[in-house]
Design an enzyme around this catalytic site. Structure first.
Site, PDB file in Angstrom:
ATOM      1  N   TYR A  11      18.772 -17.707   2.902  1.00 51.07           N
ATOM      2  CA  TYR A  11      17.448 -18.196   2.486  1.00 51.07           C
ATOM      3  C   TYR A  11      17.019 -17.599   1.137  1.00 51.07           C
ATOM      4  O   TYR A  11      16.854 -18.320   0.145  1.00 51.07           O
ATOM      5  CB  TYR A  11      16.466 -17.854   3.609  1.00 51.07           C
ATOM      6  N   TYR A 140      16.374  -2.723  12.733  1.00 53.67           N
ATOM      7  CA  TYR A 140      16.443  -3.433  11.450  1.00 53.67           C
ATOM      8  C   TYR A 140      15.853  -2.547  10.338  1.00 53.67           C
ATOM      9  O   TYR A 140      16.505  -2.291   9.321  1.00 53.67           O
ATOM     10  CB  TYR A 140      15.677  -4.759  11.552  1.00 53.67           C
ATOM     11  N   PHE A 168       7.642  -7.960   1.966  1.00 57.16           N
ATOM     12  CA  PHE A 168       6.829  -8.106   3.160  1.00 57.16           C
ATOM     13  C   PHE A 168       7.301  -9.426   3.798  1.00 57.16           C
ATOM     14  O   PHE A 168       8.488  -9.525   4.085  1.00 57.16           O
ATOM     15  CB  PHE A 168       5.357  -7.922   2.807  1.00 57.16           C
ATOM     16  N   HIS A 188      11.224 -16.925  12.814  1.00 56.02           N
ATOM     17  CA  HIS A 188      10.094 -16.606  11.934  1.00 56.02           C
ATOM     18  C   HIS A 188       8.898 -17.520  12.199  1.00 56.02           C
ATOM     19  O   HIS A 188       9.036 -18.670  12.599  1.00 56.02           O
ATOM     20  CB  HIS A 188      10.530 -16.699  10.466  1.00 56.02           C
ATOM     21  N   GLY A 283       8.960  -4.322  18.849  1.00 55.54           N
ATOM     22  CA  GLY A 283       9.239  -3.931  17.469  1.00 55.54           C
ATOM     23  C   GLY A 283       8.235  -4.435  16.448  1.00 55.54           C
ATOM     24  O   GLY A 283       8.386  -4.172  15.255  1.00 55.54           O
TER      25      GLY A 283
END
Ligand code: UDP
Length: 339
Positions: A11, A140, A168, A188, A283
């Site tokens: 991406y 991550y 971000f 997402h 998380g």
């Protein structure tokens, strides 16, 4: 410049390739196509190599002269990192180490590294600047923080010049160039919201509405992928002027909740977007908003996509008109349910 883009079929990497090619640079993409798409490699040669293949990397770096490397090739899903931590440490830590070692042996002395807001963990201030404590709460973030440490150590030991850019929430697309977010397994928020607007994909879930935020849902700072690409190009120029390892936070400096995103997407798409509230996702910190003052001052970076609606609109056009190679096109057929 001759730039190697690791993860250039993904991406952000594909938007980077478009940006650099348009600026007149020569781009080579290295990608194992585990989550990227060869159709997204439109601005340079594709070398299908895995970062865990140290010999393959060595051949690529010895085979031609690169002025700089940009490193986007990583696993990047917070939830998945909690359930599959070894895969994150292997890809993101060992893979980065292999790349840095191949660069060292080939005397390639500049790298721009994709880092993340996830290195900070739970925020201790309203906006997060570079000095904020680094205490990742998921594998991550931990894997990316470890890679940042490699860069600092490599500056000391080998004189490597580096810029780590802590994104971000990357969002948006360049649908006019045929690229956008195209993950086979989409987690997402913005893509999931837009797919729900198109009547595609699983039903939309809000992961937790009991956070300590204004409307109870998580707050994030969404920054357009093209603004991120420009920051990388500015980082190349910055490394001409500066030795050492440097870090910058990249965001718009404004926080939007999950509800804000759904409402804005509904208005962009002109449809109501159904959702249900689900338990929190492991998380996830409640709020992540950047201070990008340092990037503005030292890189001369200024986001051009400062409003949420146009960012979502660019993603909406991409999702609505998916190219045939996109996994969502293949799964659902060409979307026809919304204008
Ligand atoms: N989120 C959500 N539903 C989804 C996907 C994400 O409620 O289908 C929430 C997620 O819990 C987080 C925010 O949206 O609070 C942004 O998540 P995303 O995965 O887009 O980015 P992250 O901040 O994890 O990198």
């Amino acid at each position: 410049m001759n730039v190697l883009i690791c993860g250039g079929a993904g991406y952000i990497g594909s938007h980077m390739a478009q940006y650099l090619a348009e600026a007149g640079h020569v781009v080579t993409v290295l990608d194992n196509l585990s989550t990227g798409h060869h159709e997204a490699v439109r601005w340079g040669e594709l070398l299908e190599v895995n970062l865990l293949d140290a010999e393959g990397l060595e051949r690529v770096l010895q085979g031609r002269r690169f002025d700089a490397v940009m490193h986007f090739a990583a696993r990047s899903l917070v939830g998945e990192s909690v359930s599959h931590p070894y895969s994150y440490y292997s890809n993101n830590v060992t893979g980065t180490l292999n790349l840095l070692e191949a660069m060292r042996r080939a005397d390639v002395e500049r790298i721009v590294f994709s880092s993340t807001a996830a290195i900070f963990g739970n925020p201790q201030s309203d906006v997060i600047d570079e000095a904020h404590p680094k205490a990742p709460i998921n594998p991550y973030g931990a894997s990316k923080l470890m890679a940042e440490r490699f860069l600092a150590d490599a500056a000391q030991a080998y004189g490597l010049r580096s810029v780590a850019l802590r994104y971000f929430n990357a969002a948006g697309a360049l649908p006019g160039h045929g690229i956008g977010e195209a993950h086979a397994c989409e987690t997402h928020l913005i893509p999931n919201v837009l797919r729900a607007a198109l009547g595609q994909g699983p039903s939309l879930k809000i992961f937790g509405n009991d956070y300590d935020t204004a409307d109870g849902t998580c707050v994030r700072d969404y920054v357009h992928v093209q603004d991120l690409a420009r920051a990388h190009a500015l980082a190349l120029e910055f490394m001409d002027r500066n030795e050492g390892a440097h870090t910058f936070n990249l965001g718009n400096g404004q926080g939007f909740s999950v509800h804000d995103v759904i409402a804005t997407a509904a208005s962009v798409a002109g449809v109501a977007i159904p959702y249900e509230v689900a338990p929190r996702r492991a998380g996830d910190p409640a709020r992540l908003v950047a201070s990008s003052a340092k990037a503005r001052e030292q890189l001369g970076w200024q986001p051009r996509w400062t409003e949420l609606a146009p960012i979502i609109e660019s993603a909406w056009h991409w999702h609505r008109d998916q190219p045939s190679w996109s996994p969502h096109h293949r799964q659902t057929g060409h979307p026809t349910q919304a204008a």
